[in-house]
Each structure stands twice: as structure tokens, then as C-alpha cells.
Write a protein that holds these residues in place. Sequence first.
Motif, PDB file in Angstrom:
ATOM      1  N   MET A 126       0.863  -1.181   0.000  1.00 30.10           N
ATOM      2  CA  MET A 126       0.000   0.000   0.000  1.00 30.10           C
ATOM      3  C   MET A 126       0.901   1.232   0.000  1.00 30.10           C
ATOM      4  SD  MET A 126      -2.870   1.160   2.793  1.00 30.10           S
ATOM      5  CE  MET A 126      -4.125   0.028   2.220  1.00 30.10           C
ATOM      6  N   THR A 127       0.544   2.226  -0.805  1.00 32.16           N
ATOM      7  CA  THR A 127       1.279   3.491  -0.805  1.00 32.16           C
ATOM      8  C   THR A 127       0.362   4.603  -0.329  1.00 32.16           C
ATOM      9  OG1 THR A 127       0.768   3.851  -3.150  1.00 32.16           O
ATOM     10  CG2 THR A 127       2.877   2.811  -2.641  1.00 32.16           C
ATOM     11  N   ILE A 128       0.898   5.455   0.501  1.00 26.91           N
ATOM     12  CA  ILE A 128       0.150   6.563   1.096  1.00 26.91           C
ATOM     13  C   ILE A 128       0.301   7.793   0.199  1.00 26.91           C
ATOM     14  CG2 ILE A 128       0.008   8.064   3.131  1.00 26.91           C
ATOM     15  CD1 ILE A 128      -0.838   5.139   3.633  1.00 26.91           C
ATOM     16  N   ILE A 129      -0.793   8.538   0.036  1.00 22.43           N
ATOM     17  CA  ILE A 129      -0.734   9.764  -0.757  1.00 22.43           C
ATOM     18  C   ILE A 129      -0.055  10.842   0.072  1.00 22.43           C
ATOM     19  CG2 ILE A 129      -2.104  11.574  -1.875  1.00 22.43           C
ATOM     20  CD1 ILE A 129      -4.141   9.384  -2.600  1.00 22.43           C
ATOM     21  N   ARG A 130       1.046  11.332  -0.454  1.00 20.24           N
ATOM     22  CA  ARG A 130       1.838  12.356   0.234  1.00 20.24           C
ATOM     23  C   ARG A 130       1.317  13.747  -0.065  1.00 20.24           C
ATOM     24  NH1 ARG A 130       6.815  15.193  -0.479  1.00 20.24           N
ATOM     25  NH2 ARG A 130       6.846  14.624  -2.661  1.00 20.24           N
ATOM     26  N   MET A 131       0.960  13.994  -1.330  1.00 15.72           N
ATOM     27  CA  MET A 131       0.399  15.282  -1.727  1.00 15.72           C
ATOM     28  C   MET A 131      -0.463  15.082  -2.961  1.00 15.72           C
ATOM     29  SD  MET A 131       3.610  17.306  -3.350  1.00 15.72           S
ATOM     30  CE  MET A 131       4.142  17.000  -5.014  1.00 15.72           C
ATOM     31  N   ARG A 132      -1.389  16.013  -3.190  1.00 16.23           N
ATOM     32  CA  ARG A 132      -2.306  15.903  -4.324  1.00 16.23           C
ATOM     33  C   ARG A 132      -2.072  16.967  -5.391  1.00 16.23           C
ATOM     34  NH1 ARG A 132      -6.271  12.259  -3.746  1.00 16.23           N
ATOM     35  NH2 ARG A 132      -6.724  11.484  -1.681  1.00 16.23           N
ATOM     36  N   PRO A 145       5.258   6.253   8.966  1.00 14.66           N
ATOM     37  CA  PRO A 145       4.399   5.228   9.576  1.00 14.66           C
ATOM     38  C   PRO A 145       3.117   5.811  10.174  1.00 14.66           C
ATOM     39  CG  PRO A 145       6.687   4.852  10.168  1.00 14.66           C
ATOM     40  CD  PRO A 145       6.628   6.199   9.478  1.00 14.66           C
ATOM     41  N   VAL A 146       2.067   4.988  10.147  1.00 19.83           N
ATOM     42  CA  VAL A 146       0.749   5.404  10.633  1.00 19.83           C
ATOM     43  C   VAL A 146       0.632   5.031  12.104  1.00 19.83           C
ATOM     44  CG1 VAL A 146      -1.727   5.253  10.247  1.00 19.83           C
ATOM     45  CG2 VAL A 146      -0.159   4.968   8.311  1.00 19.83           C
ATOM     46  N   LYS A 147       0.592   6.054  12.924  1.00 22.90           N
ATOM     47  CA  LYS A 147       0.520   5.849  14.378  1.00 22.90           C
ATOM     48  C   LYS A 147      -0.925   5.545  14.797  1.00 22.90           C
ATOM     49  CE  LYS A 147       4.324   9.022  15.244  1.00 22.90           C
ATOM     50  NZ  LYS A 147       4.541   9.803  14.040  1.00 22.90           N
ATOM     51  N   PRO A 148      -1.097   4.969  15.988  1.00 22.14           N
ATOM     52  CA  PRO A 148      -2.452   4.705  16.477  1.00 22.14           C
ATOM     53  C   PRO A 148      -3.291   5.989  16.461  1.00 22.14           C
ATOM     54  CG  PRO A 148      -0.856   3.609  17.883  1.00 22.14           C
ATOM     55  CD  PRO A 148      -0.075   4.474  16.933  1.00 22.14           C
ATOM     56  N   GLY A 149      -4.511   5.888  15.962  1.00 23.90           N
ATOM     57  CA  GLY A 149      -5.417   7.037  15.908  1.00 23.90           C
ATOM     58  C   GLY A 149      -5.284   7.864  14.629  1.00 23.90           C
ATOM     59  N   GLU A 150      -4.242   7.653  13.824  1.00 25.41           N
ATOM     60  CA  GLU A 150      -4.064   8.434  12.596  1.00 25.41           C
ATOM     61  C   GLU A 150      -4.834   7.810  11.434  1.00 25.41           C
ATOM     62  OE1 GLU A 150       0.279  10.580  13.167  1.00 25.41           O
ATOM     63  OE2 GLU A 150       0.176   8.788  11.911  1.00 25.41           O
ATOM     64  N   GLN A 151      -5.088   8.675  10.426  1.00 23.57           N
ATOM     65  CA  GLN A 151      -5.779   8.254   9.213  1.00 23.57           C
ATOM     66  C   GLN A 151      -5.002   8.767   8.017  1.00 23.57           C
ATOM     67  OE1 GLN A 151      -9.911   9.346   9.207  1.00 23.57           O
ATOM     68  NE2 GLN A 151     -10.079   9.096  11.429  1.00 23.57           N
ATOM     69  N   ARG A 152      -5.060   8.019   6.903  1.00 22.60           N
ATOM     70  CA  ARG A 152      -4.344   8.422   5.691  1.00 22.60           C
ATOM     71  C   ARG A 152      -5.155   8.033   4.456  1.00 22.60           C
ATOM     72  NH1 ARG A 152       1.162   8.319   7.429  1.00 22.60           N
ATOM     73  NH2 ARG A 152       1.069   9.374   9.433  1.00 22.60           N
ATOM     74  N   ASP A 153      -4.898   8.747   3.381  1.00 30.67           N
ATOM     75  CA  ASP A 153      -5.406   8.365   2.076  1.00 30.67           C
ATOM     76  C   ASP A 153      -4.338   7.511   1.397  1.00 30.67           C
ATOM     77  OD1 ASP A 153      -7.805   9.769   2.300  1.00 30.67           O
ATOM     78  OD2 ASP A 153      -6.928  11.607   1.513  1.00 30.67           O
ATOM     79  N   PHE A 154      -4.765   6.546   0.597  1.00 26.47           N
ATOM     80  CA  PHE A 154      -3.812   5.675  -0.094  1.00 26.47           C
ATOM     81  C   PHE A 154      -4.174   5.560  -1.568  1.00 26.47           C
ATOM     82  CE2 PHE A 154      -7.112   2.720   1.278  1.00 26.47           C
ATOM     83  CZ  PHE A 154      -7.311   1.934   0.147  1.00 26.47           C
ATOM     84  N   ARG A 155      -3.217   5.061  -2.340  1.00 25.94           N
ATOM     85  CA  ARG A 155      -3.421   4.797  -3.773  1.00 25.94           C
ATOM     86  C   ARG A 155      -2.733   3.491  -4.140  1.00 25.94           C
ATOM     87  NH1 ARG A 155      -3.095   8.993  -8.656  1.00 25.94           N
ATOM     88  NH2 ARG A 155      -5.279   9.066  -8.066  1.00 25.94           N
ATOM     89  N   LEU A 156      -3.462   2.669  -4.882  1.00 23.72           N
ATOM     90  CA  LEU A 156      -2.936   1.436  -5.455  1.00 23.72           C
ATOM     91  C   LEU A 156      -2.952   1.603  -6.965  1.00 23.72           C
ATOM     92  CD1 LEU A 156      -5.014  -1.031  -3.263  1.00 23.72           C
ATOM     93  CD2 LEU A 156      -2.685  -0.226  -2.840  1.00 23.72           C
ATOM     94  N   VAL A 157      -1.868   1.245  -7.631  1.00 23.35           N
ATOM     95  CA  VAL A 157      -1.732   1.442  -9.072  1.00 23.35           C
ATOM     96  C   VAL A 157      -1.686   0.072  -9.751  1.00 23.35           C
ATOM     97  CG1 VAL A 157      -0.322   2.446 -10.898  1.00 23.35           C
ATOM     98  CG2 VAL A 157      -0.439   3.568  -8.664  1.00 23.35           C
TER      99      VAL A 157
END
Length: 180
Positions: A126-132, A145-157
Amino acid sequence: MAADQQNTPELFPRPSADKESGSFLPWIIAGVVVAVGVGLLFLFGGQKALPSNPGGAALAPVDAYAASLPITDLKMSESSNFAGGKVTYVDGHIANNGDKTVADVRVQVGFRDFGNQLVQKETMPMTIIRMREPYVDTQPVGADPVKPGEQRDFRLVLDQVAKDWNGQYPEVRIIQVSFK
């Protein structure tokens, strides 16, 4: 006249016996090298493909920590690449509801046909979106790294999708999680 024929150079000289016997040696050596190379490819080639395709013909089992990493808000899009083909993107959102810092996530993306049979599966990190802006830029989860309680957007190609895919969103399954 016979003396004149002996002094006249031949237009098409006959090859000597020495050249004919030595000309097969490079071909024999090349044949042996190719045979050994093909043998090594069969011997070691199949073993490397197995780890990249976990789950065999079905999707791999879900990682135990996956329950703490819900995936939501899936969206799909396409774009053309420079070679004239299509690239398919699966974007989504992941939250870490667990108590561990996540350093890597491997997912399996499963596409089904109209009979609900699995027609394609892809295993990838899985790759996390760094910027749009000005374009979507991704990075490995381990870069931030994604710490407890954090949320991220991801992209799969995905470079290609099966032609007999039913057009529904694929199943995105977390099959391996690593922690920091």
C-alpha cells in the motif's frame, strides 16, 4: 593452357578442411550454454513466483491486525500512459484504530467476473498519498508510519485489469502488516 589455369586466382576459393572442422565448436559451446541457462530458469524461476502470489487461486487470508485498519471511501479512476495503455488507480482511506504503529501494509486486490469468480488478483504494498497538487504523489507507508489514531489516504496502481472484470469495485484485502 593448363599452366595458365594454375596461376589464375580462383573467384570462389574452396574452404580448407581445417576451417570446416573448427566452425562447429562455437555452435556446440553456445548450445550447451543455452541449455544450461534454460535448465536454471526452470529450476529456480518457478520458486520466485510463489511468494508474490499468496493465497494460490483464492485471495490470501486477512492479517490479524487488519480489523484495526478499516479501509473506506474506495474510488477508482483511469489514465493513459505514454505507451498508449491504461493505468487503473484504486484510491481509498485507511485508519489505524489499533495500538501499534504501522510501518508497512501489503494488500491483495481481487477483481471478479459476472459469475462472481475471481478473475484477477494483484498483491502489492500500500502506498500513502503524500500530496495531491500539482499531481498525486505517493510514498511507502514506512516513509511516514501510521501511528495509532491516525488516518491516511492511499493509492494502489494497477497496470492492467482483466477484460472480463464485472466493473464493480475490487476487494482490497490487507494480508500483511508490519510494525515499527
